[in-house]
Write an enzyme that holds these catalytic residues in place. Structure first.
Site, PDB file in Angstrom:
ATOM      1  N   PRO A 144       0.845  -1.211   0.000  1.00  0.00           N
ATOM      2  CA  PRO A 144       0.000   0.000   0.000  1.00  0.00           C
ATOM      3  C   PRO A 144       0.875   1.253   0.000  1.00  0.00           C
ATOM      4  O   PRO A 144       1.739   1.410   0.840  1.00  0.00           O
ATOM      5  CB  PRO A 144      -0.794  -0.102   1.307  1.00  0.00           C
ATOM      6  CG  PRO A 144      -0.599  -1.484   1.812  1.00  0.00           C
ATOM      7  CD  PRO A 144       0.693  -1.989   1.234  1.00  0.00           C
ATOM      8  N   GLU A 145       0.645   2.107  -0.975  1.00  0.00           N
ATOM      9  CA  GLU A 145       1.362   3.376  -1.053  1.00  0.00           C
ATOM     10  C   GLU A 145       0.444   4.466  -0.494  1.00  0.00           C
ATOM     11  O   GLU A 145      -0.706   4.208  -0.135  1.00  0.00           O
ATOM     12  CB  GLU A 145       1.720   3.673  -2.512  1.00  0.00           C
ATOM     13  CG  GLU A 145       2.674   2.655  -3.129  1.00  0.00           C
ATOM     14  CD  GLU A 145       4.138   2.961  -2.797  1.00  0.00           C
ATOM     15  OE1 GLU A 145       4.407   3.953  -2.085  1.00  0.00           O
ATOM     16  OE2 GLU A 145       5.000   2.198  -3.243  1.00  0.00           O
TER      17      GLU A 145
END
Ligand code: ZN
Length: 269
Positions: free
Chosen positions: A2-3
């Site tokens: 997850p960015e």
């Protein structure tokens, strides 16, 4: 992994379900995440969640007694489910809410985190962080001040959390392509005008990713899905060898600071 856009979309997704709710219980099935979940996290019981905020890739569930900090690590995700939903493998934490729903944390690789900060003080993990890329503090003047004399590759420089938070590998590749800057160029040698373009492009690619995620993720009550991950329209990331979208030259690949870097040797100088 997850960015920042996925984390922001997670925040937007869970916020309407948890804000204003009283925490009736917290169930920790496995405290062994990146750091052990502290026992003080029990202080969240009986508290009302006033707000869900975000700093870098940390989510904060804010209460009058303090705040829980949630980090999704490499593989973490959050879902809103009915409180009686049986746990499955890797469902490590449940935050039970007065609504009869719960916030459930799943993390197969367990690099994520649940932490607790009493009162309003700043938790150590939130210290030394650079400005938010989408905030007013991230300007060309700021970036030029930090870049002055730095011989680090510009790509590594913008991925440094002390310079600016949340510019992960995907977004560093994409924004440097959009700004026409070679990823190996020394940070201190990029002109003011080109840094201004880079600041704009970082803001644009991140805002666009959040918008895309927000539109594809209407509801976080997705029982079988993986909320927080979404397909994105990317120009260069993952496309080495394919034609450059601008000039048709085959995109090049290199390692910079151990991270895969894709760029166009013709368009990026
Ligand atoms: Zn090109």
């Amino acid at each position: 992994m997850p960015e920042l856009p996925e984390v922001e979309v997670s925040r937007m997704g869970i916020s309407p379900h948890v804000t204003g709710q009283t925490v009736t219980d917290i169930v920790v099935r496995n405290p062994k995440l990146r750091w052990p979940i502290p026992e003080e996290i029990d202080q969240i019981k009986g508290q009302v969640i006033r707000r869900v905020s975000r700093r870098a890739k940390y989510l904060m569930l804010e209460t009058d007694a303090g705040y829980a900090i949630v980090h999704l690590g490499m593989s973490g995700s959050l879902r809103i489910l009915p409180a009686d939903t049986p746990p499955e493998k890797h469902d490590h934490v449940d935050l039970c809410l007065s609504s009869g729903e719960m916030l459930r944390y799943n993390d197969p690789r367990r690099f994520g985190a649940w932490l607790w900060q009493s009162g309003e003080g700043e938790h150590p993990v939130l210290g030394k962080l650079g400005p938010e890329p989408l905030g007013d503090g991230f300007t060309v003047d700021y970036l030029q001040g930090r870049a002055k004399g730095r011989r680090t590759a510009i790509k590594q420089f913008i991925m440094d959390n002390q310079v600016v938070v949340g510019v992960g590998n995907i977004y560093a590749n994409e924004s440097l392509f959009a700004a026409g800057i070679h990823p190996k160029r020394e940070a201190g040698k990029v002109s003011y005008q080109r840094l201004a373009l880079l600041v704009d492009e970082i803001k644009t690619v991140l805002a666009f990713a959040i918008e895309q995620g927000g539109t594809t993720l209407k509801d976080f009550k997705n029982a079988d899905g993986k909320p927080g991950y979404f397909a994105q329209e990317l120009q260069v990331y993952g496309k080495a060898g394919q034609p450059c979208p601008r000039c048709d030259t085959a995109l090049s690949e290199a390692k910079i600071g151990q991270r895969t870097t894709v760029f166009c040797s013709h368009c990026q100088r």
